[in-house]
Design a protein around this motif. Sequence first.
Motif, PDB file in Angstrom:
ATOM      1  N   PRO A  47       0.820  -1.218   0.000  1.00  0.00           N
ATOM      2  CA  PRO A  47       0.000   0.000   0.000  1.00  0.00           C
ATOM      3  C   PRO A  47       0.854   1.269   0.000  1.00  0.00           C
ATOM      4  O   PRO A  47       1.953   1.302   0.554  1.00  0.00           O
ATOM      5  CB  PRO A  47      -0.794  -0.106   1.307  1.00  0.00           C
ATOM      6  N   SER A  49       0.291   5.904  -0.808  1.00  0.00           N
ATOM      7  CA  SER A  49      -0.687   6.972  -1.068  1.00  0.00           C
ATOM      8  C   SER A  49      -1.144   6.931  -2.529  1.00  0.00           C
ATOM      9  O   SER A  49      -2.308   7.202  -2.830  1.00  0.00           O
ATOM     10  CB  SER A  49      -0.073   8.330  -0.733  1.00  0.00           C
ATOM     11  N   ARG A  52      -3.649   4.115  -2.862  1.00  0.00           N
ATOM     12  CA  ARG A  52      -4.935   4.501  -2.275  1.00  0.00           C
ATOM     13  C   ARG A  52      -5.687   5.454  -3.200  1.00  0.00           C
ATOM     14  O   ARG A  52      -6.899   5.317  -3.405  1.00  0.00           O
ATOM     15  CB  ARG A  52      -4.725   5.162  -0.912  1.00  0.00           C
ATOM     16  N   GLU A  56      -9.303   4.650  -4.724  1.00  0.00           N
ATOM     17  CA  GLU A  56     -10.421   5.552  -4.443  1.00  0.00           C
ATOM     18  C   GLU A  56     -11.059   6.058  -5.732  1.00  0.00           C
ATOM     19  O   GLU A  56     -12.275   6.243  -5.805  1.00  0.00           O
ATOM     20  CB  GLU A  56      -9.941   6.726  -3.583  1.00  0.00           C
ATOM     21  N   TYR A  75      -6.958  -3.764   1.609  1.00  0.00           N
ATOM     22  CA  TYR A  75      -5.619  -4.007   1.078  1.00  0.00           C
ATOM     23  C   TYR A  75      -5.121  -5.385   1.505  1.00  0.00           C
ATOM     24  O   TYR A  75      -5.207  -5.754   2.680  1.00  0.00           O
ATOM     25  CB  TYR A  75      -4.654  -2.930   1.569  1.00  0.00           C
ATOM     26  N   PHE A  83      -3.993   1.767   6.171  1.00  0.00           N
ATOM     27  CA  PHE A  83      -4.486   0.952   5.056  1.00  0.00           C
ATOM     28  C   PHE A  83      -5.169  -0.306   5.628  1.00  0.00           C
ATOM     29  O   PHE A  83      -4.488  -1.281   5.963  1.00  0.00           O
ATOM     30  CB  PHE A  83      -3.326   0.554   4.137  1.00  0.00           C
TER      31      PHE A  83
END
Length: 307
Positions: A47, A49, A52, A56, A75, A83
């Motif tokens: 994981p 940023s 993510r 998203e 995750y 996460f």
Amino acid sequence: MSTPTGPASGLPVRMPRPRQPGRHRRPEPLVAPEGAPALVLAVPGTPSSATRSLAEEVVSIARSELPGLDARIGYLDGDDEEFPTLRAVLTHAAEERTARFEQARAAGMDVKEPDGPVAVVVPLLAGPDGALLRQVRQAVMDSRIAAELTDVLGPHPLLAEALHVRLSEAGLARADRARLFTVATAADGIILASVGGDEAVQAAGITGMLLAARLAVPVMAAALDEDGSIASVAEQLRNSGSQQLALAPYLIGPEIDASLLEEAAKEVGCSAAEALGAYPAIGKLALAKYTTALGIAPQQAQNTAAH
């Protein structure tokens, strides 16, 4: 000039169009059924940023296609803090469903106890990857939650479209075959890079045939996670007459280290396109897996609304 009550005299008034009767009227938009299971996107890889943000965006696309959708992200290698793991997300979804039922019953509402799956788990994978899919299944089993696991997103014509767009963005293919001009850097042979061994290569090959039809150049699939696979396919393409090759990742992104793509492209001396990422088709395909699992596929809903 308009007045507080509407347009000034003499200006046309725009009236709403009457609802078209009969079976040819536009179908009602599909909405998630009340109490429907959550769509849980199972995200592979380490994981980050960036991962993510990508996940998203995918669930945002799915929600825009199906208002009312409860979409969540789990995750495979999460930390249950920044996460959340797939297991934790499934457990939380089950606890929330039970809490809603108990609150409704405490309020005196006549509700039946929830049954059926708590969630539909959709792996964020373009093609089959045995190791990652085993990880997803294990997380579902460990959660002890009733959840349905769907197939991966491909092969599918929308993925061929996504690959075409990524190649054109990198200047490695024409955006539109109908255009008369050519791109100087356009590839005349495409290596479709997958992960997951032979099964993944075969599945990528199906989408590769669709991509080849779009580009009118040869496309061959190879495995990034098998030594010599990319180089072998590059040699075959060059022996068949392709001079300018391009690497097209048949990957969404999080499932591999990006450096593997760079190394593979460098090894065979060609340019590479970006991974599929949050291309709109990814969110639509994730939703299609969900609606099909629940038997509420958009096409069924349109047929129902038309009668």
